[in-house]
Design a protein around this motif. Sequence first.
Motif, PDB file in Angstrom:
ATOM      1  N   LEU A 106       0.806  -1.215   0.000  1.00 45.55           N
ATOM      2  CA  LEU A 106       0.000   0.000   0.000  1.00 45.55           C
ATOM      3  C   LEU A 106       0.841   1.267   0.000  1.00 45.55           C
ATOM      4  O   LEU A 106       0.430   2.296  -0.537  1.00 45.55           O
ATOM      5  N   ALA A 107       2.015   1.215   0.618  1.00 46.02           N
ATOM      6  CA  ALA A 107       2.845   2.413   0.704  1.00 46.02           C
ATOM      7  C   ALA A 107       3.876   2.492  -0.405  1.00 46.02           C
ATOM      8  O   ALA A 107       4.677   3.432  -0.435  1.00 46.02           O
ATOM      9  N   GLY A 108       3.869   1.543  -1.343  1.00 47.20           N
ATOM     10  CA  GLY A 108       4.931   1.461  -2.333  1.00 47.20           C
ATOM     11  C   GLY A 108       4.581   2.099  -3.654  1.00 47.20           C
ATOM     12  O   GLY A 108       3.488   1.906  -4.201  1.00 47.20           O
ATOM     13  N   ARG A 109       5.520   2.844  -4.206  1.00 49.41           N
ATOM     14  CA  ARG A 109       5.315   3.490  -5.497  1.00 49.41           C
ATOM     15  C   ARG A 109       5.006   2.501  -6.621  1.00 49.41           C
ATOM     16  O   ARG A 109       4.162   2.799  -7.480  1.00 49.41           O
ATOM     17  N   PRO A 110       5.668   1.326  -6.704  1.00 44.60           N
ATOM     18  CA  PRO A 110       5.369   0.425  -7.837  1.00 44.60           C
ATOM     19  C   PRO A 110       3.888   0.079  -7.967  1.00 44.60           C
ATOM     20  O   PRO A 110       3.334   0.088  -9.069  1.00 44.60           O
ATOM     21  N   SER A 111       3.254  -0.236  -6.847  1.00 45.53           N
ATOM     22  CA  SER A 111       1.835  -0.609  -6.942  1.00 45.53           C
ATOM     23  C   SER A 111       0.971   0.603  -7.252  1.00 45.53           C
ATOM     24  O   SER A 111      -0.056   0.486  -7.928  1.00 45.53           O
ATOM     25  N   HIS A 112       1.357   1.782  -6.779  1.00 48.99           N
ATOM     26  CA  HIS A 112       0.605   3.002  -7.111  1.00 48.99           C
ATOM     27  C   HIS A 112       0.672   3.263  -8.617  1.00 48.99           C
ATOM     28  O   HIS A 112      -0.341   3.567  -9.260  1.00 48.99           O
ATOM     29  N   GLU A 113       1.872   3.156  -9.171  1.00 53.34           N
ATOM     30  CA  GLU A 113       2.030   3.401 -10.611  1.00 53.34           C
ATOM     31  C   GLU A 113       1.278   2.362 -11.433  1.00 53.34           C
ATOM     32  O   GLU A 113       0.691   2.681 -12.473  1.00 53.34           O
ATOM     33  N   GLN A 114       1.292   1.116 -10.966  1.00 53.81           N
ATOM     34  CA  GLN A 114       0.619   0.057 -11.707  1.00 53.81           C
ATOM     35  C   GLN A 114      -0.886   0.316 -11.779  1.00 53.81           C
ATOM     36  O   GLN A 114      -1.527   0.035 -12.798  1.00 53.81           O
ATOM     37  N   ALA A 115      -1.455   0.834 -10.713  1.00 50.51           N
ATOM     38  CA  ALA A 115      -2.899   1.064 -10.673  1.00 50.51           C
ATOM     39  C   ALA A 115      -3.303   2.419 -11.244  1.00 50.51           C
ATOM     40  O   ALA A 115      -4.504   2.669 -11.437  1.00 50.51           O
ATOM     41  N   PHE A 116      -2.343   3.278 -11.530  1.00 51.46           N
ATOM     42  CA  PHE A 116      -2.656   4.669 -11.844  1.00 51.46           C
ATOM     43  C   PHE A 116      -3.519   4.809 -13.093  1.00 51.46           C
ATOM     44  O   PHE A 116      -4.461   5.613 -13.123  1.00 51.46           O
ATOM     45  N   ASP A 117      -3.232   4.049 -14.138  1.00 48.77           N
ATOM     46  CA  ASP A 117      -4.034   4.158 -15.366  1.00 48.77           C
ATOM     47  C   ASP A 117      -5.474   3.736 -15.106  1.00 48.77           C
ATOM     48  O   ASP A 117      -6.415   4.347 -15.645  1.00 48.77           O
ATOM     49  N   ARG A 118      -5.685   2.682 -14.317  1.00 53.28           N
ATOM     50  CA  ARG A 118      -7.053   2.251 -13.996  1.00 53.28           C
ATOM     51  C   ARG A 118      -7.764   3.331 -13.198  1.00 53.28           C
ATOM     52  O   ARG A 118      -8.937   3.632 -13.429  1.00 53.28           O
TER      53      ARG A 118
ATOM     54  N   ALA B 216      -7.035  -3.633  -4.652  1.00 53.38           N
ATOM     55  CA  ALA B 216      -6.838  -4.734  -3.711  1.00 53.38           C
ATOM     56  C   ALA B 216      -6.820  -6.086  -4.407  1.00 53.38           C
ATOM     57  O   ALA B 216      -6.073  -6.989  -4.033  1.00 53.38           O
ATOM     58  N   LEU B 217      -7.634  -6.233  -5.445  1.00 54.38           N
ATOM     59  CA  LEU B 217      -7.755  -7.525  -6.110  1.00 54.38           C
ATOM     60  C   LEU B 217      -6.841  -7.644  -7.319  1.00 54.38           C
ATOM     61  O   LEU B 217      -6.620  -8.738  -7.823  1.00 54.38           O
ATOM     62  N   GLY B 218      -6.335  -6.513  -7.813  1.00 58.28           N
ATOM     63  CA  GLY B 218      -5.377  -6.542  -8.907  1.00 58.28           C
ATOM     64  C   GLY B 218      -6.047  -6.713 -10.253  1.00 58.28           C
ATOM     65  O   GLY B 218      -6.963  -7.525 -10.423  1.00 58.28           O
ATOM     66  N   GLY B 219      -5.614  -5.932 -11.225  1.00 58.51           N
ATOM     67  CA  GLY B 219      -6.124  -6.088 -12.586  1.00 58.51           C
ATOM     68  C   GLY B 219      -7.613  -5.823 -12.682  1.00 58.51           C
ATOM     69  O   GLY B 219      -8.204  -5.099 -11.891  1.00 58.51           O
TER      70      GLY B 219
ATOM     71  N   GLY C 147      -2.872   2.527   4.467  1.00 58.93           N
ATOM     72  CA  GLY C 147      -3.143   3.003   3.111  1.00 58.93           C
ATOM     73  C   GLY C 147      -3.064   4.503   2.942  1.00 58.93           C
ATOM     74  O   GLY C 147      -3.574   5.034   1.948  1.00 58.93           O
ATOM     75  N   ALA C 148      -2.404   5.213   3.873  1.00 52.30           N
ATOM     76  CA  ALA C 148      -2.365   6.682   3.815  1.00 52.30           C
ATOM     77  C   ALA C 148      -1.757   7.180   2.502  1.00 52.30           C
ATOM     78  O   ALA C 148      -2.291   8.087   1.851  1.00 52.30           O
ATOM     79  N   ALA C 149      -0.617   6.607   2.087  1.00 52.00           N
ATOM     80  CA  ALA C 149       0.041   7.067   0.863  1.00 52.00           C
ATOM     81  C   ALA C 149      -0.834   6.812  -0.353  1.00 52.00           C
ATOM     82  O   ALA C 149      -0.942   7.660  -1.252  1.00 52.00           O
ATOM     83  N   LEU C 150      -1.478   5.649  -0.398  1.00 55.11           N
ATOM     84  CA  LEU C 150      -2.382   5.343  -1.511  1.00 55.11           C
ATOM     85  C   LEU C 150      -3.550   6.309  -1.529  1.00 55.11           C
ATOM     86  O   LEU C 150      -3.956   6.802  -2.591  1.00 55.11           O
ATOM     87  N   ALA C 151      -4.124   6.604  -0.376  1.00 54.14           N
ATOM     88  CA  ALA C 151      -5.267   7.514  -0.307  1.00 54.14           C
ATOM     89  C   ALA C 151      -4.908   8.897  -0.845  1.00 54.14           C
ATOM     90  O   ALA C 151      -5.698   9.520  -1.568  1.00 54.14           O
ATOM     91  N   MET C 152      -3.724   9.385  -0.514  1.00 56.90           N
ATOM     92  CA  MET C 152      -3.320  10.697  -1.015  1.00 56.90           C
ATOM     93  C   MET C 152      -3.169  10.672  -2.529  1.00 56.90           C
ATOM     94  O   MET C 152      -3.563  11.638  -3.220  1.00 56.90           O
ATOM     95  N   VAL C 153      -2.614   9.609  -3.079  1.00 53.49           N
ATOM     96  CA  VAL C 153      -2.499   9.495  -4.536  1.00 53.49           C
ATOM     97  C   VAL C 153      -3.879   9.517  -5.181  1.00 53.49           C
ATOM     98  O   VAL C 153      -4.127  10.231  -6.167  1.00 53.49           O
TER      99      VAL C 153
END
Length: 441
Positions: free
Chosen positions: A102-114, A154-157, A388-394
Amino acid sequence: MKIPGPDPRPDGGVGAIAQAGGLHAYQLWLHAEYGPVARFQLPGAETAVSVADPVLLEATAHLDRRPERLFSFLDPLFEAGNLQVLPADEHAPWRRTLLSVLAGRPSHEQAFDRFTALATGLADRWAARGTRGEAVALQQDLTALSLRMICAYALGGEVEGPDVVAAAFEEVLADYLERLYQVPPAVDPQERAERTARALALLRATVDRVIAAHRDGARADRSDLVGALVEAGERPARIRDTVLAAMLAAHHTTGVAVSWTLHLLGRHPGAAERVTGELDRVLGDRPAPGYADLRRLPYLRTVLQESMRLYPPGPYGARQTTQALTLGAYEVPAGAVVFYPFWAVHLNPDHWPEPERFRPERFTPEQAAGRARLAWVPFGFGPRSCEGAALAMVECELLLAVLLKRLRFRPVPGHRVVPAERFVLWAADDIRMLVSPRRAG
């Protein structure tokens, strides 16, 4: 020294809280009357001490236990134990796994387009309603959108049947909130129980399919939440519980934070113009930011931070002492509930001059320097703070950027926006606004 507070009442404090208009408003009165540390009656707690001073909060930051009775209404949601009150030895490794995703940039970037596609779809719908002269209900639409976002994350893809998953979760949450606030169900209790059971079974089956795909090797990605939990060796019941907990924590929070921010900008056109000017400079003709653009939108972030100060989505938290604790001149006994009234902390005039004014400049680096570390705590603090604080801000910054780049927001004349106590800081009759398209600078 004895902790000050009102005299005990035979109803356990329920009447005093109701008379004040809810727990949030009661806390503001309590601290205005009795100072930064005050004892009070809290249903479900024999001894409760509320702390509204961010400096004194530091002495409680190590507490790693939540009071079980206050979170017991969520027990039926979980199969492997209520995640809100896990003992420290279980909570610490579980938290580390969540933070790794939840706090990691890779997962934020992966979900960003969705996330961007979902935000753009909402902007399209609101633009169409605006051309028809229809008002939009911010909290209703934004919380529905943020639920879609957390499901995808949370579920991916791509989740099969995302609307069905979202509707099932709303069914479960409505049941639990009715229990929490002791609201008579809108349908027959037996029918309500059956509907909730079906919805919960659908949610767990959805998670099971994602788990199976990971374990069969059909899903090689490990940056989504389920993938990380599978890799960490968590059992299926705990994975299912974790996904539901993430949905519970995230879907209202993001939507509520964005809606209060748009509400404040609608009443402060100067700040709104400054935000849109920043968006036009950074994005040019692009309708949405890229992930890297978020760092180039500092004023947008200060506006969001100031909004979350004035209207913290999760307005309070609680911990329980395991031994006596010294708070300034007072001693809190072992076994007491330490109550965190985030709204009262955010409106503390000793740390926030003119606390009820909307002033995004409070969060510039210059003004933030020297401020008490825990003066702004919308995501809590310590070992039980929001993973999930970092994700929420994104999510919030992206939503605001997409919506404000495309649309102007004006309050509906005559519509009163009144904060109301719910699971989050809601508006009693939603936040209704008129929207219209805007042209870049």
